[in-house]
Design a protein around this motif. Structure first.
Motif, PDB file in Angstrom:
ATOM      1  N   ALA A   1       9.554  19.044 -12.387  1.00 50.38           N
ATOM      2  CA  ALA A   1       8.606  19.240 -13.468  1.00 50.38           C
ATOM      3  C   ALA A   1       8.682  18.094 -14.475  1.00 50.38           C
ATOM      4  O   ALA A   1       7.664  17.629 -14.983  1.00 50.38           O
ATOM      5  N   ARG A   2       9.920  17.638 -14.762  1.00 47.15           N
ATOM      6  CA  ARG A   2      10.079  16.547 -15.716  1.00 47.15           C
ATOM      7  C   ARG A   2       9.455  15.259 -15.192  1.00 47.15           C
ATOM      8  O   ARG A   2       8.904  14.464 -15.935  1.00 47.15           O
ATOM      9  N   ARG A   3       9.560  15.050 -13.849  1.00 50.99           N
ATOM     10  CA  ARG A   3       8.963  13.846 -13.281  1.00 50.99           C
ATOM     11  C   ARG A   3       7.445  13.912 -13.358  1.00 50.99           C
ATOM     12  O   ARG A   3       6.773  12.943 -13.665  1.00 50.99           O
ATOM     13  N   GLY A   4       6.923  15.176 -13.077  1.00 47.64           N
ATOM     14  CA  GLY A   4       5.489  15.389 -13.140  1.00 47.64           C
ATOM     15  C   GLY A   4       4.730  14.314 -12.400  1.00 47.64           C
ATOM     16  O   GLY A   4       5.025  13.984 -11.254  1.00 47.64           O
ATOM     17  N   SER A   5       3.765  13.743 -13.075  1.00 48.36           N
ATOM     18  CA  SER A   5       2.926  12.711 -12.454  1.00 48.36           C
ATOM     19  C   SER A   5       3.436  11.314 -12.754  1.00 48.36           C
ATOM     20  O   SER A   5       2.759  10.329 -12.484  1.00 48.36           O
ATOM     21  N   ALA A   6       4.640  11.229 -13.346  1.00 39.66           N
ATOM     22  CA  ALA A   6       5.171   9.914 -13.699  1.00 39.66           C
ATOM     23  C   ALA A   6       5.491   9.089 -12.463  1.00 39.66           C
ATOM     24  O   ALA A   6       5.404   7.871 -12.498  1.00 39.66           O
ATOM     25  N   GLU A   7       5.867   9.738 -11.382  1.00 28.55           N
ATOM     26  CA  GLU A   7       6.181   9.024 -10.153  1.00 28.55           C
ATOM     27  C   GLU A   7       4.958   8.959  -9.255  1.00 28.55           C
ATOM     28  O   GLU A   7       4.180   9.911  -9.193  1.00 28.55           O
ATOM     29  N   PRO A   8       4.801   7.877  -8.537  1.00 26.03           N
ATOM     30  CA  PRO A   8       3.692   7.790  -7.576  1.00 26.03           C
ATOM     31  C   PRO A   8       3.849   8.838  -6.478  1.00 26.03           C
ATOM     32  O   PRO A   8       4.927   9.385  -6.254  1.00 26.03           O
ATOM     33  N   ASP A   9       2.749   9.120  -5.786  1.00 33.62           N
ATOM     34  CA  ASP A   9       2.786  10.062  -4.678  1.00 33.62           C
ATOM     35  C   ASP A   9       3.589   9.491  -3.514  1.00 33.62           C
ATOM     36  O   ASP A   9       3.696   8.268  -3.335  1.00 33.62           O
ATOM     37  N   LEU A  10       4.126  10.391  -2.703  1.00 34.75           N
ATOM     38  CA  LEU A  10       4.790   9.973  -1.468  1.00 34.75           C
ATOM     39  C   LEU A  10       3.822   9.214  -0.571  1.00 34.75           C
ATOM     40  O   LEU A  10       2.650   9.588  -0.447  1.00 34.75           O
ATOM     41  N   GLU A  11       4.338   8.182   0.067  1.00 33.85           N
ATOM     42  CA  GLU A  11       3.507   7.490   1.055  1.00 33.85           C
ATOM     43  C   GLU A  11       3.311   8.349   2.296  1.00 33.85           C
ATOM     44  O   GLU A  11       2.309   8.225   3.005  1.00 33.85           O
ATOM     45  N   THR A  12       4.294   9.202   2.586  1.00 36.48           N
ATOM     46  CA  THR A  12       4.226  10.140   3.706  1.00 36.48           C
ATOM     47  C   THR A  12       5.018  11.385   3.351  1.00 36.48           C
ATOM     48  O   THR A  12       6.053  11.285   2.680  1.00 36.48           O
TER      49      THR A  12
ATOM     50  N   ARG B   1      14.359  -1.450   8.063  1.00 35.11           N
ATOM     51  CA  ARG B   1      13.983  -2.380   7.006  1.00 35.11           C
ATOM     52  C   ARG B   1      12.491  -2.300   6.686  1.00 35.11           C
ATOM     53  O   ARG B   1      12.098  -2.252   5.513  1.00 35.11           O
ATOM     54  N   ASP B   2      11.651  -2.239   7.708  1.00 33.70           N
ATOM     55  CA  ASP B   2      10.212  -2.194   7.454  1.00 33.70           C
ATOM     56  C   ASP B   2       9.791  -0.862   6.838  1.00 33.70           C
ATOM     57  O   ASP B   2       8.838  -0.799   6.053  1.00 33.70           O
ATOM     58  N   TYR B   3      10.505   0.218   7.162  1.00 39.74           N
ATOM     59  CA  TYR B   3      10.187   1.524   6.591  1.00 39.74           C
ATOM     60  C   TYR B   3      10.403   1.508   5.082  1.00 39.74           C
ATOM     61  O   TYR B   3       9.569   2.000   4.316  1.00 39.74           O
ATOM     62  N   VAL B   4      11.513   0.944   4.636  1.00 38.35           N
ATOM     63  CA  VAL B   4      11.813   0.875   3.208  1.00 38.35           C
ATOM     64  C   VAL B   4      10.765   0.033   2.489  1.00 38.35           C
ATOM     65  O   VAL B   4      10.304   0.392   1.395  1.00 38.35           O
ATOM     66  N   ALA B   5      10.367  -1.080   3.098  1.00 36.94           N
ATOM     67  CA  ALA B   5       9.365  -1.958   2.480  1.00 36.94           C
ATOM     68  C   ALA B   5       8.016  -1.257   2.350  1.00 36.94           C
ATOM     69  O   ALA B   5       7.318  -1.420   1.344  1.00 36.94           O
ATOM     70  N   ARG B   6       7.642  -0.456   3.347  1.00 36.81           N
ATOM     71  CA  ARG B   6       6.334   0.226   3.334  1.00 36.81           C
ATOM     72  C   ARG B   6       6.346   1.494   2.495  1.00 36.81           C
ATOM     73  O   ARG B   6       5.293   1.923   2.012  1.00 36.81           O
ATOM     74  N   ASN B   7       7.522   2.123   2.342  1.00 41.16           N
ATOM     75  CA  ASN B   7       7.603   3.452   1.736  1.00 41.16           C
ATOM     76  C   ASN B   7       8.658   3.515   0.638  1.00 41.16           C
ATOM     77  O   ASN B   7       9.619   4.294   0.729  1.00 41.16           O
ATOM     78  N   PRO B   8       8.502   2.750  -0.437  1.00 42.18           N
ATOM     79  CA  PRO B   8       9.532   2.753  -1.481  1.00 42.18           C
ATOM     80  C   PRO B   8       9.661   4.094  -2.209  1.00 42.18           C
ATOM     81  O   PRO B   8      10.771   4.503  -2.569  1.00 42.18           O
ATOM     82  N   VAL B   9       8.550   4.795  -2.436  1.00 36.36           N
ATOM     83  CA  VAL B   9       8.609   6.085  -3.120  1.00 36.36           C
ATOM     84  C   VAL B   9       9.288   7.116  -2.233  1.00 36.36           C
ATOM     85  O   VAL B   9      10.177   7.863  -2.666  1.00 36.36           O
TER      86      VAL B   9
END
Length: 328
Positions: free
Chosen positions: A24-35, A221-229
């Motif tokens: 709840a505290r994070r709310g919309s402050a964080e971007p959406d999951l890439e997946t 390595r490529d997964y981390v680069a594509r999906n940081p959130v």
């Protein structure tokens, strides 16, 4: 390779409430999951417990499709690099060797210290006493060599290491045919239960090994680069799961058994009680990688320098951010 969809594990009301409050505290402050899907490695190693008790915490982070993929301890890095799963815990030294060999994996978090115990027969009081002895292990050959070199032995000349699984080195040690055995859970619990040997090194408590992460979390390595959130939220769930293993070991041990990750509840509970899961905030993941890379370089197991291993094989920004965010 079999993919297993786990059953829900109901955490305590306090743990759920805490996770919900953080969300709840994070709310919309964080971007959406890439997946919203994530695949984790599954192998019968008890000390990887946070990876197996984190499902509800992952759901709190927004994941809806959580799967465990069967693999072998010896194949963890290779299967991760090939994309058979997205994240896997493993022994830090093994991952350093994988990075040195060129596998496209990245260490993203430290999980816990400890878990290995070196058992020895009567008359052997320390590692130096292993000179000229026969020592068994299944997955810790490199650790044995590092420990021997650290006290001035030549591991190639001074030790005879029996590590072929077909030779059943654990059985040989129990039968008195080997002088020592390096054990990984559930092996230490079995040896303690049967009263075999004395522990001369316990990496959870004995320096310098107790000062570093024994096990770390890695991704492609490529997964981390594509999906940081996604990567950061997986790490966050894993770290909260490590705290859960420390604060509610009985629940965590039951989850390991009920989820089909291990067979023996008592061994699982003992492992959770014996290992410092709550102290991941106290260790430096980059320093851990550097330490093991230096030790492995000294015994000729890897060719790259520790600096190169850190540069090629780590992405710890999210982990270091979470250490501040999740202060105890």
């Amino acid at each position: 390779m079999q993919i297993v969809q786990t059953r829900r594990y109901f955490l305590s009301e306090a743990a759920l409430a805490g996770a919900a409050m953080l969300a709840a505290r994070r709310g919309s402050a964080e971007p959406d999951l890439e997946t919203s899907s994530v695949r984790l490695a599954k192998t019968p190693v008890i000390c990887f417990a946070p990876q197996y008790v984190c499902e509800d915490l992952l759901r709190m982070e927004g994941f809806t499709d959580i799967r465990y993929v069967d693999t072998k301890p010896s194949d963890l890095g290779k299967d991760l690099a090939q994309g058979k799963y997205d994240f896997a815990s493993n022994v830090t030294a093994s991952y350093v060797i994988d990075v040195d060999s060129g596998l496209p994996i990245t260490l993203v978090a430290g999980i816990h210290a400890g878990c290995y115990e070196l058992f020895a027969s009567d008359g052997i009081r320390n590692i130096r006493d292993l000179k000229g002895k026969r020592v068994g292990t299944v997955v810790a050959t490199d650790l044995l060599e590092m420990m021997a070199a650290f006290v001035g032995l030549d591991p190639k000349k001074d030790l005879t290491i029996i590590n072929d699984p077909q030779a059943k080195p654990l059985d040989q040690f129990i039968q008195g045919k080997l002088d020592a055995y390096m054990a990984l859970p559930p092996e230490p619990q079995l040896l303690h239960a049967r009263g075999f040997g004395e522990v001369i090194v316990r990496t959870a408590t004995d320096r310098p090994w107790s000062q570093y992460f024994c096990c770390t979390l890695a991704a492609r390595r490529d997964y981390v680069a594509r999906n940081p959130v996604t990567t950061k939220r997986v790490i966050r769930a894993m770290l909260k799961a490590a705290d859960l293993c420390a604060s509610e070991p009985e629940r965590a041990a039951r989850r390991l058994v009920d989820g089909g990750f291990v067979d023996n509840y008592e061994y699982a509970l003992q492992t959770l009680n014996d290992n410092p899961y709550a102290h991941w905030r106290d260790y430096d993941a980059e320093d851990t990688v550097r330490f093991y890379a230096l030790r492995l370089h000294e015994v000729g197991v890897i060719k790259k320098s520790p600096q190169r291993i850190v540069a090629d094989g780590t992405d710890l920004d999210a982990f270091n951010e979470l250490k501040l965010e999740l202060k105890g």
